[in-house]
Scaffold this active site. Structure first.
Site, PDB file in Angstrom:
ATOM      1  N   ASP A  90       0.820  -1.133  -0.077  1.00  0.00           N
ATOM      2  CA  ASP A  90      -0.092  -0.223  -0.128  1.00  0.00           C
ATOM      3  C   ASP A  90       0.749   1.088   0.029  1.00  0.00           C
ATOM      4  O   ASP A  90       2.218   1.044  -0.010  1.00  0.00           O
ATOM      5  CB  ASP A  90      -0.736   0.166   1.154  1.00  0.00           C
ATOM      6  CG  ASP A  90      -0.294   0.142   2.489  1.00  0.00           C
ATOM      7  OD1 ASP A  90       1.024   0.102   2.478  1.00  0.00           O
ATOM      8  OD2 ASP A  90      -0.884  -0.170   3.599  1.00  0.00           O
ATOM      9  N   ASP A 271      -8.214  -7.286   1.214  1.00  0.00           N
ATOM     10  CA  ASP A 271      -7.352  -7.563   2.379  1.00  0.00           C
ATOM     11  C   ASP A 271      -7.851  -6.777   3.637  1.00  0.00           C
ATOM     12  O   ASP A 271      -8.800  -6.271   3.528  1.00  0.00           O
ATOM     13  CB  ASP A 271      -5.982  -6.525   2.023  1.00  0.00           C
ATOM     14  CG  ASP A 271      -6.083  -5.199   2.254  1.00  0.00           C
ATOM     15  OD1 ASP A 271      -5.837  -4.833   3.783  1.00  0.00           O
ATOM     16  OD2 ASP A 271      -6.662  -4.329   1.465  1.00  0.00           O
ATOM     17  N   CYS A 309     -13.513 -27.815   8.425  1.00  0.00           N
ATOM     18  CA  CYS A 309     -12.387 -27.229   7.789  1.00  0.00           C
ATOM     19  C   CYS A 309     -11.215 -28.385   7.743  1.00  0.00           C
ATOM     20  O   CYS A 309     -11.058 -29.473   8.454  1.00  0.00           O
ATOM     21  CB  CYS A 309     -11.643 -26.510   8.760  1.00  0.00           C
ATOM     22  SG  CYS A 309     -10.331 -25.274   8.576  1.00  0.00           S
ATOM     23  N   CYS A 311      -7.823 -27.619   7.609  1.00  0.00           N
ATOM     24  CA  CYS A 311      -6.432 -26.792   7.861  1.00  0.00           C
ATOM     25  C   CYS A 311      -5.534 -27.568   8.808  1.00  0.00           C
ATOM     26  O   CYS A 311      -6.117 -28.588   9.461  1.00  0.00           O
ATOM     27  CB  CYS A 311      -6.772 -25.229   8.545  1.00  0.00           C
ATOM     28  SG  CYS A 311      -7.133 -25.523  10.407  1.00  0.00           S
ATOM     29  N   CYS A 314      -7.089 -27.730  12.532  1.00  0.00           N
ATOM     30  CA  CYS A 314      -8.272 -28.611  12.505  1.00  0.00           C
ATOM     31  C   CYS A 314      -8.061 -30.068  12.466  1.00  0.00           C
ATOM     32  O   CYS A 314      -8.807 -30.913  13.068  1.00  0.00           O
ATOM     33  CB  CYS A 314      -9.418 -28.214  11.639  1.00  0.00           C
ATOM     34  SG  CYS A 314     -10.293 -26.500  12.116  1.00  0.00           S
ATOM     35  N   HIS A 340      -5.510 -21.267  11.145  1.00  0.00           N
ATOM     36  CA  HIS A 340      -7.132 -21.484  10.772  1.00  0.00           C
ATOM     37  C   HIS A 340      -7.917 -20.474  10.354  1.00  0.00           C
ATOM     38  O   HIS A 340      -8.595 -20.653   9.412  1.00  0.00           O
ATOM     39  CB  HIS A 340      -7.810 -22.056  12.100  1.00  0.00           C
ATOM     40  CG  HIS A 340      -9.076 -22.186  11.943  1.00  0.00           C
ATOM     41  ND1 HIS A 340      -9.827 -23.215  11.356  1.00  0.00           N
ATOM     42  CD2 HIS A 340     -10.214 -21.362  12.258  1.00  0.00           C
ATOM     43  CE1 HIS A 340     -11.286 -22.924  11.392  1.00  0.00           C
ATOM     44  NE2 HIS A 340     -11.422 -21.776  11.802  1.00  0.00           N
TER      45      HIS A 340
END
Length: 374
Positions: A90, A271, A309, A311, A314, A340
């Site tokens: 940015d 974002d 999930c 991930c 998890c 996660h």
């Protein structure tokens, strides 16, 4: 940059963006790596565990520490951080806004004092590009004049006047530099301002999008105090004036609901610090809503955060263990929770892309809210 729209379902778009460092499929959520690091996670976590193709770095913070010349010494952000995929940086305009008690804008740029040591600095449209050239970021945002909402019409008018002026200076400077061999593989996005006023948004969008050398366009100045429906209405109104053949980026947004609503309105890129900041505070995002892992109800819970999930967290750890880690203030909690939450956000974007590709976005959105009991 190469850009193409792969599929469209009403206004929702599934696109492909190719930069010098990665191929990015949209809709895309960009994890925020403010100082060159997504908090508690390293480049391997981001690239291999999460499969992130692009992350965001903060020009204001990286300029102040370690500074852009140090980063250039290490080969830009990619060499410095070892993250192999794309960076968007940015411009520092938002930080000037958020630190308004120690900053002041004029017609040529923004004067601000460092929050680290109080030293005085001056950002101009040209200087923020010079900084980002040293970063070698794939996408560079230009300096814009952001205002808090609600704001007087006179202040919004001044904001878009400055933003247009700075955008013209920035693109002229970038084109001249590319002719000198500087920033050839770097792309530049302009930022549409105008608050929630439709007429101002139209003016800003038309003025900026007329500068055809820009590689993409962002909608800025939202999620700064306005109501959600005001944000959604402003985005829906603004996207009609943005080119169909270039990326559309909504800055600093937001909740999972915000992502779904704004993808529906034609936005490609997002974002926000929300997934990682909430993770560190014990709030975890799931397909059925938010989980406050601090709650005593999870002490003996042997189930994963979200049964749907896949991930790392998890697949390996229980709610009870995460509840313990949070209460014990174990640092590993930050990593597991952040993995996660970011996995949830990135998976949500993939699910939306799939739904758009199948012409089934309406059904996806209905199911998304049904799981949340809404």
């Amino acid at each position: 940059m190469q850009f193409q729209v792969d599929h469209q379902d009403n206004q929702a778009r599934a696109c492909t963006i190719k930069t010098a460092h990665s191929t990015i499929q949209t809709p895309v959520f960009m994890p925020v790596g403010t100082v060159g690091s997504v908090k508690s996670l390293d480049a391997k976590d981001m690239a291999e565990e999460l499969g992130a193709k692009i992350i965001l770095g903060n020009t204001y913070h990286l300029y102040l520490r370690p500074n852009d010349k140090v980063i250039k010494h290490f080969g830009g952000l990619h060499g410095f951080t070892k993250f192999p995929n794309s960076f968007l940086t940015d411009s520092g305009g938002f930080q000037a806004f958020s630190l308004s008690d120690i900053s002041k804008a004029d017609e040529n740029g923004i004067t601000f004092k460092s929050h680290i040591d109080g030293s005085t600095h001056y950002f101009t449209p040209e200087k923020v590009l010079d900084i980002q050239y040293n970063f070698n970021s794939d996408i560079m945002m230009i300096l814009d004049d952001l205002v808090a909402l609600p704001a007087a019409k006179e202040r919004i008018a001044l904001s878009i006047k400055r933003t247009t002026s700075w955008a013209q200076r920035a693109i002229d400077y970038h084109v001249a530099n590319k002719n000198k061999g500087i920033g050839i593989e770097q792309n530049i996005f302009a930022i549409i301002q105008g608050g929630t006023d439709k007429e101002f948004r139209k003016i800003s969008a038309n003025e900026l999008c007329a500068m055809q050398e820009y590689d993409g366009f962002a909608i800025g100045g939202l999620s700064v105090g306005e109501l959600n429906n005001e944000m959604y209405n402003t985005v829906e109104f603004t996207t009609q004036f943005m080119p169909k053949d270039k990326p559309r980026y909504l800055m600093g947004v937001g909740t999972p609901e915000d992502l779904v609503e704004n993808v529906e309105r034609g936005v490609d890129m997002f974002d926000c610090v929300m997934p990682t900041r909430n993770a560190r505070n014990g709030t975890l995002f799931t397909s059925f809503g938010k989980v406050n892992i601090k709650s005593a109800r999870y002490i003996l819970d042997d189930s994963p955060i979200d049964p749907e999930c896949t991930c790392h967290t998890c697949k390996n750890y229980s709610r009870g263990y995460l509840n313990h880690l949070f209460k014990a203030r174990e640092l590993v909690f930050f990593r597991l929770a952040s993995l996660h939450n970011l996995h949830y956000y990135l998976t949500l974007m993939k699910q939306m892309r799939e739904a758009i590709s199948e012409g089934a976005f309406f059904e996806f959105k209905r199911n998304f809210y049904q799981k949340r009991g809404k």
